[in-house]
Write a protein that holds these residues in place. Structure first.
Motif, short mmCIF file in Angstrom:
data_model
loop_
_atom_site.label_atom_id
_atom_site.label_comp_id
_atom_site.label_asym_id
_atom_site.label_seq_id
_atom_site.Cartn_x
_atom_site.Cartn_y
_atom_site.Cartn_z
N TRP A 62 0.81 -1.22 0.00
CA TRP A 62 0.00 0.00 0.00
C TRP A 62 0.84 1.27 0.00
N GLU A 63 2.12 1.16 0.31
CA GLU A 63 2.94 2.36 0.51
C GLU A 63 2.94 3.32 -0.69
N PRO A 64 3.08 2.86 -1.94
CA PRO A 64 3.05 3.81 -3.07
C PRO A 64 1.72 4.56 -3.17
N ALA A 65 0.60 3.86 -2.91
CA ALA A 65 -0.70 4.53 -2.94
C ALA A 65 -0.78 5.57 -1.83
N MET A 66 -0.34 5.20 -0.63
CA MET A 66 -0.34 6.15 0.48
C MET A 66 0.47 7.39 0.15
N GLU A 67 1.61 7.17 -0.47
CA GLU A 67 2.47 8.30 -0.83
C GLU A 67 1.77 9.21 -1.83
N SER A 68 1.06 8.63 -2.79
CA SER A 68 0.36 9.46 -3.78
C SER A 68 -0.76 10.26 -3.13
N TRP A 69 -1.46 9.65 -2.16
CA TRP A 69 -2.54 10.37 -1.47
C TRP A 69 -1.96 11.48 -0.60
N CYS A 70 -0.82 11.22 0.02
CA CYS A 70 -0.16 12.28 0.79
C CYS A 70 0.26 13.43 -0.12
N GLY A 71 0.58 13.12 -1.36
CA GLY A 71 0.92 14.15 -2.34
C GLY A 71 -0.22 15.12 -2.57
N LEU A 72 -1.45 14.62 -2.50
CA LEU A 72 -2.62 15.49 -2.63
C LEU A 72 -2.66 16.51 -1.50
N VAL A 73 -2.37 16.08 -0.29
CA VAL A 73 -2.37 16.98 0.87
C VAL A 73 -1.22 17.98 0.76
N ARG A 74 -0.04 17.49 0.37
CA ARG A 74 1.10 18.41 0.22
C ARG A 74 0.84 19.46 -0.84
N ARG B 212 -0.36 25.12 -2.30
CA ARG B 212 -1.22 26.11 -2.97
C ARG B 212 -1.95 27.01 -1.98
N GLY B 213 -1.77 26.78 -0.71
CA GLY B 213 -2.44 27.59 0.30
C GLY B 213 -3.87 27.17 0.56
N GLU B 214 -4.27 25.97 0.09
CA GLU B 214 -5.64 25.49 0.32
C GLU B 214 -5.75 24.72 1.63
N ALA B 215 -4.63 24.37 2.20
CA ALA B 215 -4.59 23.67 3.48
C ALA B 215 -3.56 24.36 4.36
N ALA B 216 -3.72 24.22 5.65
CA ALA B 216 -2.83 24.90 6.58
C ALA B 216 -1.38 24.46 6.38
N GLU B 217 -0.49 25.43 6.50
CA GLU B 217 0.94 25.13 6.40
C GLU B 217 1.33 24.25 7.58
N GLY B 218 2.16 23.26 7.34
CA GLY B 218 2.62 22.37 8.40
C GLY B 218 1.69 21.21 8.70
N VAL B 219 0.58 21.11 7.95
CA VAL B 219 -0.32 19.99 8.18
C VAL B 219 0.41 18.69 7.83
N GLU B 220 0.20 17.66 8.63
CA GLU B 220 0.89 16.37 8.42
C GLU B 220 0.08 15.54 7.42
N PRO B 221 0.58 15.35 6.18
CA PRO B 221 -0.19 14.65 5.15
C PRO B 221 -0.64 13.25 5.55
N ARG B 222 0.24 12.49 6.18
CA ARG B 222 -0.13 11.10 6.52
C ARG B 222 -1.26 11.07 7.54
N THR B 223 -1.27 12.00 8.47
CA THR B 223 -2.34 12.07 9.46
C THR B 223 -3.68 12.35 8.79
#
Length: 195
Positions: free
Chosen positions: A128-140, A145-156
């Motif tokens: 699952w790790e590659p899929a998890m990494e791609s989903w974390c990329g969405l959060v990053r 782009r400033g749509e999510a708070a700076e410093g938010v932990e993608p994996r969380t």
């Protein structure tokens, strides 16, 4: 590509690919039935493939599990990181809810939750790790782009999305409804919004 024993695996294309698919699907069928302790011989019989062929390419049960999980994880929903944060997260959540209700995925999640096969859990998480990494990329991307708070932990954020989506089919025996998925996404969007 090598399997866990270091042997060269079946090449893609032609008869070899058909054997690989048959073996992967046979192994997934055992998992869907809640039987992670199948044997190589049982997989060969279910796949309609000679035992020697299976032993040659997948000599251990772990090799078969890796093959099956690779087949299964290829069905995992992906996400575009260049669209809007809300659209990307909402689209991913709805596709994940459908995927999580698949009988194979429900069985895998139930086996993992039981905790009786720690090596199986490690194999699943590794696949699952590659899929998890791609989903974390969405959060990053959203944070960049400033749509999510700076410093938010993608994996969380991703794990907060996954937990209820995969919990429902295993524990209450049903897929999350569209309204429930939307409510979950709204909650996550609110929680990571830039203040």
């Amino acid at each position: 590509m090598e399997n866990t024993t270091g042997r060269v695996r079946v090449r893609a294309g032609g008869r070899s690919e058909k054997v690989r698919v048959a073996v992967g699907e046979a192994t997934l069928a055992f998992l869907a039935e809640g039987q992670p302790d199948f044997t190589v011989v049982e997989v060969a019989a279910r796949a309609g493939v000679g035992r020697r062929t299976v032993y040659r390419w997948w000599p251990t049960r772990d090799d078969l599990l890796v093959e099956a999980l690779e087949v299964h994880v290829r069905r995992v929903p992906t996400v575009e990181v260049d669209g809007s944060w809300e659209d990307g997260l909402r689209g991913l959540a709805h596709r994940l809810a459908e995927f999580a209700a698949d009988p194979v995925e429900v069985a895998i999640a139930a086996i993992m939750a039981g905790g009786q096969y720690p090596e199986f859990n490690r194999l699943v998480l590794r696949q699952w790790e590659p899929a998890m990494e791609s989903w974390c990329g969405l959060v990053r991307a959203a944070a960049d782009r400033g749509e999510a708070a700076e410093g938010v932990e993608p994996r969380t954020v991703v794990e907060a999305l996954l937990a209820p989506i995969f919990y429902a089919p295993v524990s209450v025996r049903r897929q999350m409804t569209a309204a429930e998925v939307d409510a979950l996404v709204d909650l996550l969007l609110c929680g990571v919004r830039k203040r």
